[in-house]
Write a protein that holds these residues in place. Structure first.
Motif, PDB file in Angstrom:
ATOM      1  N   ALA A 124       1.584   4.487  -2.675  1.00 53.26           N
ATOM      2  CA  ALA A 124       1.512   5.901  -2.288  1.00 53.26           C
ATOM      3  C   ALA A 124       2.809   6.621  -2.638  1.00 53.26           C
ATOM      4  CB  ALA A 124       1.233   6.016  -0.792  1.00 53.26           C
ATOM      5  N   LEU A 166       0.974   1.407 -10.252  1.00 53.91           N
ATOM      6  CA  LEU A 166       0.666   2.834 -10.237  1.00 53.91           C
ATOM      7  C   LEU A 166       1.342   3.565 -11.391  1.00 53.91           C
ATOM      8  CD1 LEU A 166       1.385   5.923  -9.265  1.00 53.91           C
ATOM      9  CD2 LEU A 166      -0.866   5.022  -8.674  1.00 53.91           C
ATOM     10  N   PHE A 223       7.071   2.907   1.234  1.00 50.51           N
ATOM     11  CA  PHE A 223       6.921   4.268   0.692  1.00 50.51           C
ATOM     12  C   PHE A 223       8.228   4.725   0.050  1.00 50.51           C
ATOM     13  CE2 PHE A 223       7.024   8.878   0.840  1.00 50.51           C
ATOM     14  CZ  PHE A 223       5.771   9.213   0.335  1.00 50.51           C
ATOM     15  N   LEU A 235       0.822  -1.212   0.000  1.00 48.28           N
ATOM     16  CA  LEU A 235       0.000   0.000   0.000  1.00 48.28           C
ATOM     17  C   LEU A 235       0.855   1.261   0.000  1.00 48.28           C
ATOM     18  CD1 LEU A 235      -2.750  -1.088   2.556  1.00 48.28           C
ATOM     19  CD2 LEU A 235      -2.970  -0.927   0.066  1.00 48.28           C
ATOM     20  N   CYS A 236       1.903   1.264   0.807  1.00 53.62           N
ATOM     21  CA  CYS A 236       2.712   2.478   0.918  1.00 53.62           C
ATOM     22  C   CYS A 236       3.651   2.664  -0.266  1.00 53.62           C
ATOM     23  CB  CYS A 236       3.485   2.454   2.240  1.00 53.62           C
ATOM     24  SG  CYS A 236       2.391   2.661   3.668  1.00 53.62           S
ATOM     25  N   TYR A 263       2.990   7.258  -6.391  1.00 48.86           N
ATOM     26  CA  TYR A 263       2.131   8.385  -6.758  1.00 48.86           C
ATOM     27  C   TYR A 263       2.812   9.713  -6.408  1.00 48.86           C
ATOM     28  CZ  TYR A 263      -1.820  11.575  -6.940  1.00 48.86           C
ATOM     29  OH  TYR A 263      -2.644  12.626  -7.232  1.00 48.86           O
ATOM     30  N   THR A 264       3.455   9.749  -5.251  1.00 49.70           N
ATOM     31  CA  THR A 264       4.175  10.949  -4.841  1.00 49.70           C
ATOM     32  C   THR A 264       5.314  11.259  -5.802  1.00 49.70           C
ATOM     33  OG1 THR A 264       3.660  10.417  -2.526  1.00 49.70           O
ATOM     34  CG2 THR A 264       5.384  12.051  -2.915  1.00 49.70           C
TER      35      THR A 264
END
Length: 252
Positions: free
Chosen positions: A86, A192, A146, A82-83, A89-90
């Motif tokens: 994220a 992503l 992340f 999940l991270c 996307y960042t």
């Protein structure tokens, strides 16, 4: 010519990554040097194709030969997936420059600590269980996931030291769990970035073949020679990562 160069780089990255993590040390600088005018998100997205293929291959080989401790590995996989998405996307929105400058210092601390603890990762003696194990795995998986999504180099090394230091695994069991978590981060980032159009699929598939061949050799060497061999390669990889990331951040 660039495709042949990056095939060779992906092979070496797969070999290194299967043993001790850190394949991004080879793969990411290679693709940036081959195509300096391309968008960073597209280049990193393309390397994720190769990384996912090689990591999947290594994860399967380890899972067949080494016991996977799912109490820590499962939550880390979920949080990292999940991270990483994220983080990817960042990556499409902001530059990763601050991380690039901080990375060599974090890696240097990791190297000094591992060298100082000569018995670290020599024996497999899990130290956490129950809710505490799950929470530590979730937090560690989230943070490293992340980071892998937004930048990436050294992710395998960070995961290795997490499983060795926080969970008490030896380097061989840590390598097995690392492959599964790293596979999750690669899949998430690729999904992503692919959706956003930041993947050069033709080049990514060529690199994937090289990465898989390298990971076959690397995982075979690790399983044959055990934890002490993995520790030695880990120290070499982290040392090289420090030099390369410091050069990129402050000189190159």
């Amino acid at each position: 010519m660039e495709f042949a160069f990056l095939f060779a780089a992906a092979f070496l990255a797969g070999l290194i990554d299967a043993v001790a993590g850190g394949g991004g040390l080879v793969q990411i600088p290679a693709i940036f040097s081959a195509y300096p005018s391309h968008a960073p998100a597209t280049l990193i997205g393309t390397t994720k194709v190769a990384s996912m293929a090689g990591t999947f291959n290594a994860a399967v080989r380890y899972a067949r030969s080494v016991r996977i401790y799912w109490g820590a590995t499962g939550p880390a996989v979920a949080a990292a997936f999940l991270c990483s998405m994220a983080g990817a996307y960042t990556l499409t929105l902001v530059p990763a420059e601050p991380l690039r400058k901080l990375l060599p210092f974090v890696l240097a601390i990791l190297l000094i600590y591992t060298l100082a603890r000569k018995d670290l990762g020599a024996e497999h003696a899990p130290t956490l269980s129950g809710a505490r194990e799950r929470w530590v795995a979730l937090m560690g998986g989230a943070a490293i996931g992340f980071y892998d999504g937004i930048f990436g180099p050294g992710t395998g090394s960070f995961l290795m030291i997490m499983f060795v230091r926080l969970f008490g695994y030896d380097f061989l069991h840590a390598a097995a769990s690392t492959k599964l978590v790293n596979l999750a981060t690669n899949v998430a980032a690729l999904m992503l970035l692919g959706f956003k159009g930041h993947v050069w699929w033709e080049l990514g598939l060529v690199m994937a073949v090289g990465n898989v061949i390298g990971s076959q050799l690397g995982s075979r060497l690790a399983l044959k020679h055990g934890s002490r061999f993995v520790r030695k390669v880990f120290l070499l990889v982290v040392s090289a990562l420090i030099l390369k990331t410091a050069w990129d951040a402050f000189v190159g």
